[in-house]
Write a protein that holds these residues in place. Sequence first.
Motif, PDB file in Angstrom:
ATOM      1  N   THR A  32     -39.318  33.894  43.237  1.00 34.57           N
ATOM      2  CA  THR A  32     -39.234  34.752  44.417  1.00 34.57           C
ATOM      3  C   THR A  32     -38.936  36.188  44.015  1.00 34.57           C
ATOM      4  O   THR A  32     -38.395  36.468  42.947  1.00 34.57           O
ATOM      5  CB  THR A  32     -38.130  34.291  45.401  1.00 34.57           C
ATOM      6  N   SER A  33     -39.298  37.077  44.919  1.00 30.07           N
ATOM      7  CA  SER A  33     -39.014  38.504  44.773  1.00 30.07           C
ATOM      8  C   SER A  33     -39.009  39.101  46.165  1.00 30.07           C
ATOM      9  O   SER A  33     -39.697  38.602  47.061  1.00 30.07           O
ATOM     10  CB  SER A  33     -40.082  39.173  43.902  1.00 30.07           C
ATOM     11  N   ARG A  34     -38.255  40.152  46.355  1.00 28.81           N
ATOM     12  CA  ARG A  34     -38.297  40.819  47.660  1.00 28.81           C
ATOM     13  C   ARG A  34     -39.678  41.407  47.920  1.00 28.81           C
ATOM     14  O   ARG A  34     -40.136  41.454  49.057  1.00 28.81           O
ATOM     15  CB  ARG A  34     -37.235  41.918  47.725  1.00 28.81           C
ATOM     16  N   ASN A  35     -40.331  41.870  46.860  1.00 26.52           N
ATOM     17  CA  ASN A  35     -41.664  42.476  46.989  1.00 26.52           C
ATOM     18  C   ASN A  35     -42.598  41.905  45.921  1.00 26.52           C
ATOM     19  O   ASN A  35     -42.918  42.582  44.939  1.00 26.52           O
ATOM     20  CB  ASN A  35     -41.568  43.998  46.856  1.00 26.52           C
ATOM     21  N   ALA A  48     -42.312  35.788  48.672  1.00 25.68           N
ATOM     22  CA  ALA A  48     -41.419  36.800  49.231  1.00 25.68           C
ATOM     23  C   ALA A  48     -40.110  36.153  49.677  1.00 25.68           C
ATOM     24  O   ALA A  48     -40.119  35.110  50.340  1.00 25.68           O
ATOM     25  CB  ALA A  48     -42.091  37.496  50.409  1.00 25.68           C
ATOM     26  N   ASP A  50     -35.857  37.485  50.639  1.00 24.37           N
ATOM     27  CA  ASP A  50     -34.637  38.288  50.610  1.00 24.37           C
ATOM     28  C   ASP A  50     -33.508  37.335  50.952  1.00 24.37           C
ATOM     29  O   ASP A  50     -33.408  36.875  52.095  1.00 24.37           O
ATOM     30  CB  ASP A  50     -34.714  39.434  51.613  1.00 24.37           C
ATOM     31  N   SER A  56     -35.944  34.909  56.289  1.00 26.73           N
ATOM     32  CA  SER A  56     -36.699  34.957  55.046  1.00 26.73           C
ATOM     33  C   SER A  56     -36.450  33.700  54.215  1.00 26.73           C
ATOM     34  O   SER A  56     -37.375  33.142  53.601  1.00 26.73           O
ATOM     35  CB  SER A  56     -36.305  36.205  54.241  1.00 26.73           C
ATOM     36  N   THR A 100     -25.536  38.940  48.558  1.00 25.30           N
ATOM     37  CA  THR A 100     -26.542  38.541  47.576  1.00 25.30           C
ATOM     38  C   THR A 100     -26.043  37.439  46.659  1.00 25.30           C
ATOM     39  O   THR A 100     -26.738  36.442  46.419  1.00 25.30           O
ATOM     40  CB  THR A 100     -26.964  39.752  46.726  1.00 25.30           C
TER      41      THR A 100
END
Length: 267
Positions: A32-35, A48, A50, A56, A100
């Motif tokens: 995964t990645s935010r973008n 995607a 967050d 999300s 986080t």
Amino acid sequence: MSKVILITGGSSGIGKAVGEYLQKNGCIVYGTSRNPEHILGSKFKLLALDVRDSASIQQCIQNVITEAGRIDVLINNAGVGITGPLEEIPLMEIKNNFDTNLFGPIGMMQAVLPHMRAQRQGLIINVTSIAGYMGLPFRSIYSASKGALELITESLRMETKAFGVYITNVAPGDFATDIASRRFHAPVIQGSAYQEVYQQQLDMVNAHVAGGSNPIQMAEAIYKIIQTPRPKIHYKVGAFMQKFSIVLKRILPDTVYEKMLMNHYKL
């Protein structure tokens, strides 16, 4: 049957190394990645996510279930560093770090557990930190967020064992990643009572990360855990003295251990 693995924070550092290693060894890996659209050349699929956003999280979990049919292993790896004198760290940054490093993993576990219970099997690996075993100067918030996740793992493990779901921690020491570039560090304030000593500590922390171990060690350790029928509660991966510092904390009087840390950090 190939295991389906979901790794949060899979675009760089430890997450990337783990994802590539697991993929190479026959696992079906989702990172995964935010973008994710900004990440080029990933060797496994990036979704995607967050972890600070519950919608999300739910969407990410559902995407994997829809495509792969199940999630065998969740690796809660996404996290951010934070440094600074506690007195001078903005409260907003402290909350963001806990969102986080702690509440994000909790949200991921809450979202994936219904699926794992229905499967009657599953494994959740929380990537914490050796820093979570002790309060370190100028890293109080990072130590606290990782330490809290360690304890939540101990509790949750007892709650889920009857369903065939295992929860475990992997605590890394210093590894050569780009975490320093993504860490929030409170600015060194001119004239602050902490100015000189904090700058010294900031330089030391950055040097430790830059000179850290190869993340492939984490990948190998996590792969072994995934292959273990009944994983232990705690695993530590890193240099001998970093792991031994946890043993010393158990056996030394508090004030002696505190003095040892202060000598190490030249305080």
